[in-house]
Scaffold this active site. Structure first.
Site, mmCIF file in Angstrom:
data_model
loop_
_atom_site.group_PDB
_atom_site.id
_atom_site.type_symbol
_atom_site.label_atom_id
_atom_site.label_comp_id
_atom_site.label_asym_id
_atom_site.label_seq_id
_atom_site.Cartn_x
_atom_site.Cartn_y
_atom_site.Cartn_z
ATOM 1 C CD GLU A 32 -3.000 -1.098 0.403
ATOM 2 O OE1 GLU A 32 -3.197 -0.030 -0.214
ATOM 3 O OE2 GLU A 32 -3.720 -2.093 0.251
ATOM 4 C CB CYS A 60 -1.824 6.940 1.204
ATOM 5 S SG CYS A 60 -3.120 6.015 2.023
HETATM 6 P P1 NAP Z 1 8.220 5.564 4.618
HETATM 7 O O1 NAP Z 1 9.370 6.466 4.767
HETATM 8 O O2 NAP Z 1 8.189 4.644 3.444
HETATM 9 O O3 NAP Z 1 8.129 4.724 5.986
HETATM 10 C C1 NAP Z 1 7.142 3.757 6.205
HETATM 11 C C2 NAP Z 1 7.700 2.692 7.106
HETATM 12 O O4 NAP Z 1 8.815 2.074 6.474
HETATM 13 C C3 NAP Z 1 8.217 3.219 8.445
HETATM 14 O O5 NAP Z 1 7.966 2.258 9.422
HETATM 15 C C4 NAP Z 1 9.698 3.351 8.191
HETATM 16 O O6 NAP Z 1 10.503 3.276 9.321
HETATM 17 C C5 NAP Z 1 9.936 2.130 7.336
HETATM 18 N N1 NAP Z 1 11.155 2.173 6.538
HETATM 19 C C6 NAP Z 1 11.769 3.238 6.000
HETATM 20 N N2 NAP Z 1 12.867 2.838 5.309
HETATM 21 C C7 NAP Z 1 12.938 1.494 5.433
HETATM 22 C C8 NAP Z 1 13.855 0.502 4.970
HETATM 23 N N3 NAP Z 1 14.903 0.801 4.212
HETATM 24 N N4 NAP Z 1 13.632 -0.794 5.286
HETATM 25 C C9 NAP Z 1 12.552 -1.125 6.036
HETATM 26 N N5 NAP Z 1 11.664 -0.240 6.513
HETATM 27 C C10 NAP Z 1 11.854 1.062 6.209
HETATM 28 O O7 NAP Z 1 6.849 6.336 4.561
HETATM 29 P P2 NAP Z 1 6.363 7.517 5.506
HETATM 30 O O8 NAP Z 1 6.888 8.772 4.970
HETATM 31 O O9 NAP Z 1 6.625 7.197 6.909
HETATM 32 O O10 NAP Z 1 4.805 7.388 5.287
HETATM 33 C C11 NAP Z 1 4.148 8.110 4.324
HETATM 34 C C12 NAP Z 1 3.993 7.314 3.035
HETATM 35 O O11 NAP Z 1 3.169 6.191 3.280
HETATM 36 C C13 NAP Z 1 3.293 8.137 1.976
HETATM 37 O O12 NAP Z 1 3.890 7.929 0.730
HETATM 38 C C14 NAP Z 1 1.879 7.576 1.996
HETATM 39 O O13 NAP Z 1 1.179 7.767 0.816
HETATM 40 C C15 NAP Z 1 2.135 6.148 2.299
HETATM 41 N N6 NAP Z 1 0.926 5.518 2.841
HETATM 42 C C16 NAP Z 1 0.217 4.677 2.042
HETATM 43 C C17 NAP Z 1 -0.956 4.119 2.501
HETATM 44 C C18 NAP Z 1 -1.740 3.181 1.628
HETATM 45 O O14 NAP Z 1 -2.594 2.473 2.156
HETATM 46 N N7 NAP Z 1 -1.529 3.140 0.332
HETATM 47 C C19 NAP Z 1 -1.412 4.393 3.784
HETATM 48 C C20 NAP Z 1 -0.675 5.262 4.589
HETATM 49 C C21 NAP Z 1 0.507 5.816 4.092
HETATM 50 P P3 NAP Z 1 10.864 4.551 10.250
HETATM 51 O O15 NAP Z 1 9.762 4.598 11.204
HETATM 52 O O16 NAP Z 1 12.133 4.222 10.932
HETATM 53 O O17 NAP Z 1 10.939 5.727 9.344
#
Ligand code: NAP
Length: 485
Positions: free
Chosen positions: A255, A289
């Site tokens: 997602e 999102c």
């Molecule tokens: P993100 O940077 O991708 O982080 C999401 C999760 O991934 C966090 O737990 C983060 O850890 C972890 N993470 C980051 N780098 C990683 C790696 N290299 N290996 C493993 N895990 C890793 O996203 P965000 O900025 O927090 O969240 C916003 C994004 O999520 C937006 O793009 C939004 O659209 C998307 N989103 C999508 C949906 C959907 O249902 N489609 C719903 C909600 C949000 P940390 O906590 O340590 O950063």
């Protein structure tokens, strides 16, 4: 935290194999509204992630062997406990994430609804019988849980993104390990406390909290005992995690990010469109999102819509999410407000007109003024980037074909919205939009009964609905031979 009715909901250790697991170091959890330290939580690493996977593997045979009815009773207990503690869970969520308390409580109810819904849907994992091509054979299809499921979730919905995945996984008979976002571990740990009270057996639901996203992520995506990996977060991180899953050919669902168009046609009910745009854009300070990212308004209705929209945006109340009447809380951190402000400035330099807001609020560096930009074009930074902040870019268009082409001109395909009262146009536009979800005269579209998910680089798989179980099930074909005398 003093106002919590049940202070036992604040947990500081990872929850692995039914016990609270401390680690050598700690991570501070801060309130984004004022920067205050809420508490410290134990900082687990890859070793603890391995322990959690092993625990989930050990718990799988007994959990999957339970009947769907038995699992439903336990999941229903969990749902009831989440709803009983909705106020406290909402407060914890607002403290660590920032969204207004009413929205936070709404998220608890939304997340719990998936647990209630899947507890029942797990009873309907039907198989098939298929007419065989020869008389001495019979073909039967059964569905079985995939095994251990691992998940990584983001900070913007610290409860619901876990609930949506765990509900489907556990009801299907899978066991589950989740690593929540570093900024928001408390909501996840409170869910674990209530899972234990609900009678979810040790090892079935595990929460590993740790700031080493990469190290823990490698275990969850590469461990041979994890059968399925599910992620909610940005497209860039999702792409990397898909690659990591390739070495063990895991089942994967993603997602990811969005760039939602919100289209208002000349024949729309303007007041309804304004109300829909406000909730879809400014909920969670624009950090969802499915948030509206681009507002397309047809030229004949542009003045009327923009005027009413600005009036409505002016009524939003910015402040600490725990204060009465607040409708927009802080952004997750100061870097987020800076990134969104830069996006606004670059778009103004490219020709956009700032009509409202535009930067930080005097309340502090995590608070961003609700912002409206006009004279935006589809190729400006504010239109071709996922904004993740309280900014509405308004783009004018002339006709249906033009706006469908502009709306689809993005690598994303998660949510989309449009307002029209012409039934022919409604079908044409709904079918023409390359998005997994389309809100038609509606700005809030997600619920447990409907399939949530994206097309293109917004991901794959669906959460919620009868389709949401497929990602947690294997299809097994049984061929009965030698049936003739
Ligand atoms: P993100 O940077 O991708 O982080 C999401 C999760 O991934 C966090 O737990 C983060 O850890 C972890 N993470 C980051 N780098 C990683 C790696 N290299 N290996 C493993 N895990 C890793 O996203 P965000 O900025 O927090 O969240 C916003 C994004 O999520 C937006 O793009 C939004 O659209 C998307 N989103 C999508 C949906 C959907 O249902 N489609 C719903 C909600 C949000 P940390 O906590 O340590 O950063």
């Amino acid at each position: 935290m003093q106002q919590l009715n049940d202070k036992q909901l604040i947990k500081r250790f990872s929850y692995i194999n039914g016990s609270w697991h401390s680690s050598a170091t700690e991570i501070p959890v801060h309130n984004p509204a004022n920067g205050e330290l809420i508490t410290n939580v134990s900082n687990a690493g890859p070793e603890e992630a391995i322990l959690a996977v092993k625990a989930a593997k050990k718990a799988f045979p007994a959990w999957s062997a339970k009947s769907a009815n038995e699992r439903a009773v336990i999941l229903r207990n969990w749902f009831n406990l989440l709803m009983t503690h909705q106020e406290d869970l909402g407060r914890i969520l607002t403290l660590e994430q920032g969204k207004p308390l009413a929205e936070a409580k709404g998220e608890i109810g939304y997340g719990a609804a998936f647990i209630e819904w899947f507890a029942e849907e797990g009873k309907r994992v039907y198989g098939d019988t298929i007419p065989a091509p020869s008389a001495d054979k019979r073909i039967v299809v059964i569905k079985q849980p995939v095994g251990v499921v691992a998940a990584i979730t983001p900070w913007n919905f610290p409860n619901a993104m876990i609930a949506r995945k765990a509900a489907a996984a556990l009801s299907a008979g899978c066991t589950f390990v989740v690593r929540p976002a570093t900024q928001t571990p408390l909501s996840a740990l409170a869910m674990a406390e209530l899972a234990e009270r609900a009678g979810i057996p040790a090892g079935v639901f595990n929460v590993v909290v740790g700031e080493d996203a990469h190290g823990i992520g490698k275990v969850l995506t590469e461990h041979v005992d994890v059968a399925k990996f599910t992620f909610t977060g940005s497209t860039a991180v999702g792409q990397a995690l898909i690659s990591q899953c390739a070495s063990t050919v895991k089942k994967v669902s993603m997602e990811l990010g969005g760039n939602a168009p919100f289209i208002v046609f000349d024949d729309a009910d303007v007041d309804a469109a304004v109300a829909g745009a406000i909730v879809s854009k400014y909920r969670n300070a624009g950090q969802t999102c499915v948030c509206t990212n681009r507002i397309f308004v047809q030229s004949g209705i542009k003045e009327a819509f923009t005027e009413k929209f600005i009036t409505a945006v002016n009524k939003l109340v910015i402040g600490n999410g725990l204060d009465d009447g607040v409708t927009i809380g802080p952004m997750i951190n100061a870097q987020a407000t800076k990134d969104v402000s830069d996006l606004i400035q670059r778009s103004i330099s490219a020709g956009a007109t700032l009509v409202l807001g535009g930067g930080n609020s005097p309340l502090g560096d995590t608070f961003m003024m609700p912002t409206v930009l006009t004279d935006v074009t589809n190729n400006m930074p504010i239109a071709n980037t996922e904004i993740f902040g309280p900014v509405s870019p308004i783009i004018c268009f002339e006709d249906e074909e033009e706006v469908i082409a502009m709306a689809n001109d993005t690598e994303f395909g998660l949510a989309s919205y449009f307002y029209s009262r012409d039934i022919g146009r409604i079908w044409r536009v709904a079918e023409g939009l390359e998005y997994g979800m389309v809100g038609i005269n509606e700005g809030i579209i997600s619920n447990a009964a409907a399939p949530f998910g994206g097309m293109k680089q917004s991901g794959n798989g669906r959460e919620g609905s009868k389709y949401g179980l497929d990602d947690y099930l294997e299809i097994k074909y049984l061929c009965f031979g030698g049936l003739t005398k």
